[in-house]
Write a protein that holds these residues in place. Structure first.
Motif, PDB file in Angstrom:
ATOM      1  N   TYR A   1       0.850  -1.184   0.000  1.00 35.46           N
ATOM      2  CA  TYR A   1       0.000   0.000   0.000  1.00 35.46           C
ATOM      3  C   TYR A   1       0.886   1.234   0.000  1.00 35.46           C
ATOM      4  O   TYR A   1       2.020   1.187   0.449  1.00 35.46           O
ATOM      5  N   PHE A   2       0.330   2.332  -0.457  1.00 32.11           N
ATOM      6  CA  PHE A   2       1.002   3.606  -0.268  1.00 32.11           C
ATOM      7  C   PHE A   2      -0.017   4.678   0.071  1.00 32.11           C
ATOM      8  O   PHE A   2      -1.230   4.505  -0.138  1.00 32.11           O
ATOM      9  N   SER A   3       0.491   5.782   0.576  1.00 31.67           N
ATOM     10  CA  SER A   3      -0.360   6.882   0.981  1.00 31.67           C
ATOM     11  C   SER A   3       0.294   8.182   0.539  1.00 31.67           C
ATOM     12  O   SER A   3       1.488   8.376   0.760  1.00 31.67           O
ATOM     13  N   TYR A   4      -0.452   9.055  -0.096  1.00 36.31           N
ATOM     14  CA  TYR A   4       0.103  10.324  -0.549  1.00 36.31           C
ATOM     15  C   TYR A   4      -0.390  11.502   0.284  1.00 36.31           C
ATOM     16  O   TYR A   4      -0.073  12.655  -0.006  1.00 36.31           O
ATOM     17  N   ASP A   5      -1.180  11.219   1.308  1.00 39.19           N
ATOM     18  CA  ASP A   5      -1.641  12.286   2.194  1.00 39.19           C
ATOM     19  C   ASP A   5      -2.329  11.651   3.388  1.00 39.19           C
ATOM     20  O   ASP A   5      -2.699  10.467   3.353  1.00 39.19           O
ATOM     21  N   VAL A   6      -2.552  12.460   4.404  1.00 37.80           N
ATOM     22  CA  VAL A   6      -3.273  11.969   5.572  1.00 37.80           C
ATOM     23  C   VAL A   6      -4.638  11.431   5.152  1.00 37.80           C
ATOM     24  O   VAL A   6      -5.335  12.049   4.342  1.00 37.80           O
ATOM     25  N   LYS A   7      -4.982  10.284   5.681  1.00 40.72           N
ATOM     26  CA  LYS A   7      -6.248   9.601   5.430  1.00 40.72           C
ATOM     27  C   LYS A   7      -6.437   9.139   3.980  1.00 40.72           C
ATOM     28  O   LYS A   7      -7.504   8.626   3.625  1.00 40.72           O
ATOM     29  N   MET A   8      -5.402   9.308   3.154  1.00 43.48           N
ATOM     30  CA  MET A   8      -5.481   8.820   1.774  1.00 43.48           C
ATOM     31  C   MET A   8      -4.641   7.562   1.653  1.00 43.48           C
ATOM     32  O   MET A   8      -3.557   7.475   2.236  1.00 43.48           O
ATOM     33  N   LYS A   9      -5.131   6.598   0.888  1.00 41.07           N
ATOM     34  CA  LYS A   9      -4.380   5.364   0.695  1.00 41.07           C
ATOM     35  C   LYS A   9      -4.700   4.800  -0.678  1.00 41.07           C
ATOM     36  O   LYS A   9      -5.791   5.007  -1.196  1.00 41.07           O
ATOM     37  N   GLU A  10      -3.735   4.094  -1.209  1.00 44.85           N
ATOM     38  CA  GLU A  10      -3.914   3.440  -2.500  1.00 44.85           C
ATOM     39  C   GLU A  10      -3.346   2.032  -2.408  1.00 44.85           C
ATOM     40  O   GLU A  10      -2.304   1.828  -1.800  1.00 44.85           O
ATOM     41  N   LYS A  11      -4.000   1.099  -3.056  1.00 43.16           N
ATOM     42  CA  LYS A  11      -3.495  -0.268  -3.095  1.00 43.16           C
ATOM     43  C   LYS A  11      -2.277  -0.354  -3.996  1.00 43.16           C
ATOM     44  O   LYS A  11      -2.204   0.305  -5.028  1.00 43.16           O
ATOM     45  N   GLY A  12      -1.353  -1.180  -3.573  1.00 41.25           N
ATOM     46  CA  GLY A  12      -0.193  -1.487  -4.398  1.00 41.25           C
ATOM     47  C   GLY A  12      -0.430  -2.765  -5.175  1.00 41.25           C
ATOM     48  O   GLY A  12      -1.553  -3.064  -5.580  1.00 41.25           O
ATOM     49  N   ASP A  13       0.630  -3.531  -5.333  1.00 42.32           N
ATOM     50  CA  ASP A  13       0.547  -4.744  -6.145  1.00 42.32           C
ATOM     51  C   ASP A  13      -0.028  -5.945  -5.393  1.00 42.32           C
ATOM     52  O   ASP A  13      -0.606  -6.845  -5.999  1.00 42.32           O
ATOM     53  N   ILE A  14       0.158  -5.970  -4.062  1.00 46.29           N
ATOM     54  CA  ILE A  14      -0.270  -7.147  -3.287  1.00 46.29           C
ATOM     55  C   ILE A  14      -1.010  -6.722  -2.012  1.00 46.29           C
ATOM     56  O   ILE A  14      -0.578  -7.017  -0.903  1.00 46.29           O
ATOM     57  N   PRO A  15      -2.153  -6.062  -2.112  1.00 38.55           N
ATOM     58  CA  PRO A  15      -2.838  -5.568  -0.921  1.00 38.55           C
ATOM     59  C   PRO A  15      -3.664  -6.614  -0.160  1.00 38.55           C
ATOM     60  O   PRO A  15      -4.079  -6.365   0.982  1.00 38.55           O
ATOM     61  N   GLU A  16      -3.879  -7.767  -0.756  1.00 40.15           N
ATOM     62  CA  GLU A  16      -4.779  -8.742  -0.138  1.00 40.15           C
ATOM     63  C   GLU A  16      -4.257  -9.192   1.221  1.00 40.15           C
ATOM     64  O   GLU A  16      -3.103  -9.576   1.361  1.00 40.15           O
ATOM     65  N   GLY A  17      -5.158  -9.155   2.205  1.00 36.74           N
ATOM     66  CA  GLY A  17      -4.796  -9.571   3.556  1.00 36.74           C
ATOM     67  C   GLY A  17      -4.212  -8.452   4.410  1.00 36.74           C
ATOM     68  O   GLY A  17      -3.897  -8.679   5.588  1.00 36.74           O
ATOM     69  N   TYR A  18      -4.090  -7.261   3.815  1.00 32.70           N
ATOM     70  CA  TYR A  18      -3.505  -6.122   4.529  1.00 32.70           C
ATOM     71  C   TYR A  18      -4.459  -4.920   4.479  1.00 32.70           C
ATOM     72  O   TYR A  18      -5.274  -4.798   3.566  1.00 32.70           O
ATOM     73  N   SER A  19      -4.322  -4.056   5.446  1.00 35.25           N
ATOM     74  CA  SER A  19      -4.939  -2.740   5.386  1.00 35.25           C
ATOM     75  C   SER A  19      -3.956  -1.751   5.992  1.00 35.25           C
ATOM     76  O   SER A  19      -2.926  -2.149   6.544  1.00 35.25           O
TER      77      SER A  19
END
Lengths: 110, 112
Positions: free
Chosen positions: A47-65
């Motif tokens: 996962y990555f985040s470009y700002d507070v409370k913002m998030k984007e899935k990466g290549d392998i997000p399954e099972g993670y938050s």
């Protein structure tokens, strides 16, 4: 110097546990990332985040938050740990194209 | 095919040798090229950064980018045992959040 600090170097957790990995950076970077690193597979973006409370899935997000309530802190959550999530987890923050990494957390799920 | 290909090695060389580490890539949008060094049980740290094509030198290290061939290299002159580490190439495209795409890393062993 930029410092990215991960809360634990080594963790051992049981299957099914909820696991929190914490990461703090001290340089006011907007972008933060979570990777896992496995032999032969290299760094894979979770996962990555470009700002507070913002998030984007990466290549392998399954099972993670993830959670980013404050700019300096980015948390990775394993909702129900499984043995295939045994890995080295690396947090990074970026300034432009340069990534600054933490020391990594080696997680073992038994 | 992965976007970035890198031979994992290990590459074993004697002290003092010239080392050549390489990556190929498929995404022609990549403009920023980085090399990271990762010692055992540590996080990666930035070693060299190059924008677009050309060469960049820093002490014993030289980074080369050939965009026409989609090929980048890192040369280490007069290699030392302390250079033993995993070297990861990384690339990113302009715009967005400059998310780097990493190669798998090459393990380098420099023996005395």
């Amino acid at each position: 110097d930029v410092k990215v600090t991960q809360s634990s170097r080594y963790l051992v957790k049981r299957t099914g546990e909820k696991v929190f990995l914490e990461c703090v950076q001290d340089m006011d970077h907007e972008n933060m990332f979570w990777y896992r690193q496995d032999p032969g597979l290299g760094l894979r973006l979770i996962y990555f985040s470009y700002d507070v409370k913002m998030k984007e899935k990466g290549d392998i997000p399954e099972g993670y938050s993830v959670s980013r309530e404050k700019k300096e802190r980015f948390s990775l959550i394993l909702e129900s740990a499984s043995t295939n999530q045994t890995s080295m987890y690396l947090c990074a923050s970026t300034l432009g194209t340069e990534a600054f990494f933490g020391q990594g957390t080696r997680l073992t799920v038994v | 095919q992965k976007e970035v290909e890198q031979d994992p090695g290990p590459l074993s060389v004697p002290e003092g040798a010239i080392v050549s580490l390489n990556c190929t890539y498929s995404n022609s949008a990549f403009q920023y090229f980085m090399w990271y060094r990762q010692y055992s049980r540590k996080g990666p740290e930035l070693l060299m950064y190059t924008y677009s094509s050309g060469n960049k030198e820093d002490g014993r290290f030289t980074a080369q980018v050939d965009k026409s061939s989609k090929y980048i290299s890192l040369f280490i002159r007069d290699s030392q045992p302390s250079d033993s580490a995993t070297y990861l190439c990384a690339m990113s495209a302009p715009g967005g959040s400059y998310i780097p795409t990493f190669g798998r890393g090459t393990s380098l062993i420099v023996h005395p």
